[in-house]
Design a protein around this motif. Structure first.
Motif, short mmCIF file in Angstrom:
data_model
loop_
_atom_site.label_atom_id
_atom_site.label_comp_id
_atom_site.label_asym_id
_atom_site.label_seq_id
_atom_site.Cartn_x
_atom_site.Cartn_y
_atom_site.Cartn_z
N ASP A 160 28.52 2.47 68.74
CA ASP A 160 29.71 1.65 68.91
C ASP A 160 30.71 2.41 69.79
O ASP A 160 31.14 3.51 69.44
CB ASP A 160 30.32 1.35 67.54
N VAL A 161 31.07 1.83 70.91
CA VAL A 161 31.95 2.49 71.88
C VAL A 161 33.30 2.85 71.26
O VAL A 161 33.82 3.95 71.50
CB VAL A 161 32.14 1.60 73.13
N GLU A 162 33.87 1.95 70.48
CA GLU A 162 35.18 2.21 69.88
C GLU A 162 35.12 3.33 68.85
O GLU A 162 36.01 4.17 68.78
CB GLU A 162 35.73 0.94 69.24
N VAL A 163 34.05 3.36 68.07
CA VAL A 163 33.89 4.43 67.08
C VAL A 163 33.72 5.77 67.80
O VAL A 163 34.32 6.77 67.42
CB VAL A 163 32.70 4.14 66.14
N GLN A 164 32.90 5.79 68.85
CA GLN A 164 32.70 7.01 69.61
C GLN A 164 34.00 7.50 70.24
O GLN A 164 34.28 8.69 70.26
CB GLN A 164 31.62 6.83 70.68
N ARG A 165 34.81 6.58 70.72
CA ARG A 165 36.10 6.93 71.28
C ARG A 165 36.97 7.60 70.21
O ARG A 165 37.65 8.59 70.46
CB ARG A 165 36.80 5.71 71.86
N GLY A 166 36.94 7.05 69.00
CA GLY A 166 37.70 7.65 67.89
C GLY A 166 37.20 9.05 67.56
O GLY A 166 38.00 9.96 67.32
N ILE A 167 35.89 9.23 67.53
CA ILE A 167 35.31 10.55 67.28
C ILE A 167 35.78 11.54 68.34
O ILE A 167 36.18 12.66 68.03
CB ILE A 167 33.77 10.47 67.25
N ASP A 168 35.74 11.11 69.59
CA ASP A 168 36.17 11.98 70.70
C ASP A 168 37.64 12.35 70.60
O ASP A 168 38.02 13.49 70.87
CB ASP A 168 35.88 11.31 72.04
N VAL A 169 38.48 11.41 70.20
CA VAL A 169 39.91 11.67 70.04
C VAL A 169 40.14 12.70 68.94
O VAL A 169 40.92 13.65 69.10
CB VAL A 169 40.69 10.37 69.74
N VAL A 170 39.43 12.55 67.83
CA VAL A 170 39.58 13.50 66.72
C VAL A 170 39.10 14.88 67.15
O VAL A 170 39.74 15.89 66.86
CB VAL A 170 38.84 13.00 65.46
N LYS A 171 37.96 14.95 67.86
CA LYS A 171 37.46 16.25 68.35
C LYS A 171 38.50 16.94 69.22
O LYS A 171 38.75 18.13 69.09
CB LYS A 171 36.17 16.06 69.16
N GLN A 172 39.09 16.18 70.13
CA GLN A 172 40.10 16.73 71.04
C GLN A 172 41.31 17.23 70.26
O GLN A 172 41.84 18.30 70.53
CB GLN A 172 40.50 15.69 72.07
N ALA A 173 41.74 16.44 69.29
CA ALA A 173 42.90 16.84 68.48
C ALA A 173 42.62 18.11 67.68
O ALA A 173 43.51 18.95 67.53
CB ALA A 173 43.28 15.70 67.53
N LEU A 174 41.41 18.27 67.20
CA LEU A 174 41.06 19.46 66.43
C LEU A 174 41.02 20.73 67.30
O LEU A 174 41.20 21.83 66.79
CB LEU A 174 39.70 19.27 65.75
N MET A 175 40.82 20.57 68.59
CA MET A 175 40.76 21.74 69.49
C MET A 175 42.13 22.17 70.00
O MET A 175 42.30 23.28 70.48
CB MET A 175 39.82 21.45 70.65
N GLU A 176 43.12 21.31 69.87
CA GLU A 176 44.44 21.61 70.41
C GLU A 176 45.11 22.85 69.78
O GLU A 176 45.71 23.64 70.51
CB GLU A 176 45.36 20.40 70.31
N PRO A 177 45.04 23.06 68.47
CA PRO A 177 45.71 24.25 67.91
C PRO A 177 45.19 25.57 68.49
O PRO A 177 45.97 26.45 68.83
CB PRO A 177 45.43 24.16 66.41
N ILE A 178 43.87 25.70 68.65
CA ILE A 178 43.33 26.96 69.18
C ILE A 178 43.69 27.11 70.66
O ILE A 178 43.93 28.21 71.14
CB ILE A 178 41.80 27.08 68.93
N LYS A 179 43.76 26.00 71.38
CA LYS A 179 44.19 26.06 72.78
C LYS A 179 45.62 26.60 72.86
O LYS A 179 45.94 27.44 73.69
CB LYS A 179 44.15 24.67 73.44
N LYS A 180 46.49 26.09 71.99
CA LYS A 180 47.88 26.52 71.99
C LYS A 180 48.00 27.99 71.60
O LYS A 180 48.79 28.74 72.19
CB LYS A 180 48.70 25.65 71.03
N ILE A 181 47.22 28.42 70.62
CA ILE A 181 47.23 29.83 70.22
C ILE A 181 46.81 30.71 71.38
O ILE A 181 47.43 31.74 71.64
CB ILE A 181 46.32 30.04 68.99
N CYS A 182 45.78 30.31 72.10
CA CYS A 182 45.34 31.07 73.28
C CYS A 182 46.42 31.10 74.35
O CYS A 182 46.70 32.15 74.93
CB CYS A 182 44.05 30.47 73.85
#
Length: 71
Positions: A37-59
């Motif tokens: 499902d394209v919409e579900v996959q888009r949601g998964i991708d958004v959550v993945k991106q959001a989870l990576m933001e804190p470590i990016k900011k720390i770096c």
């Protein structure tokens, strides 16, 4: 007070990773999750991106490029 903070990080004798590493591990686990499902996959991708933001900011705060460190 420091002891209580240290104890809070212990789980069943182990130590919970901090500093964004737990979120990064969760994002890596989501790599295995694929939806037809394209919409579900888009949601998964958004959550993945959001989870990576804190470590990016720390770096970034440490003078390293978060995008380069993650790739």
């Amino acid at each position: 007070m420091a002891r209580k903070g240290n104890k809070a990080g212990n789980v069943s004798g182990g130590v919970v990773a901090g500093g964004g590493i737990t979120f990064l591990a969760a994002a890596n686990n989501l790599e295995k999750l694929i939806s037809d499902d394209v919409e579900v996959q888009r949601g998964i991708d958004v959550v993945k991106q959001a989870l990576m933001e804190p470590i990016k900011k720390i770096c970034d705060n440490g003078g390293l490029s978060g995008d380069v460190v993650l790739h």
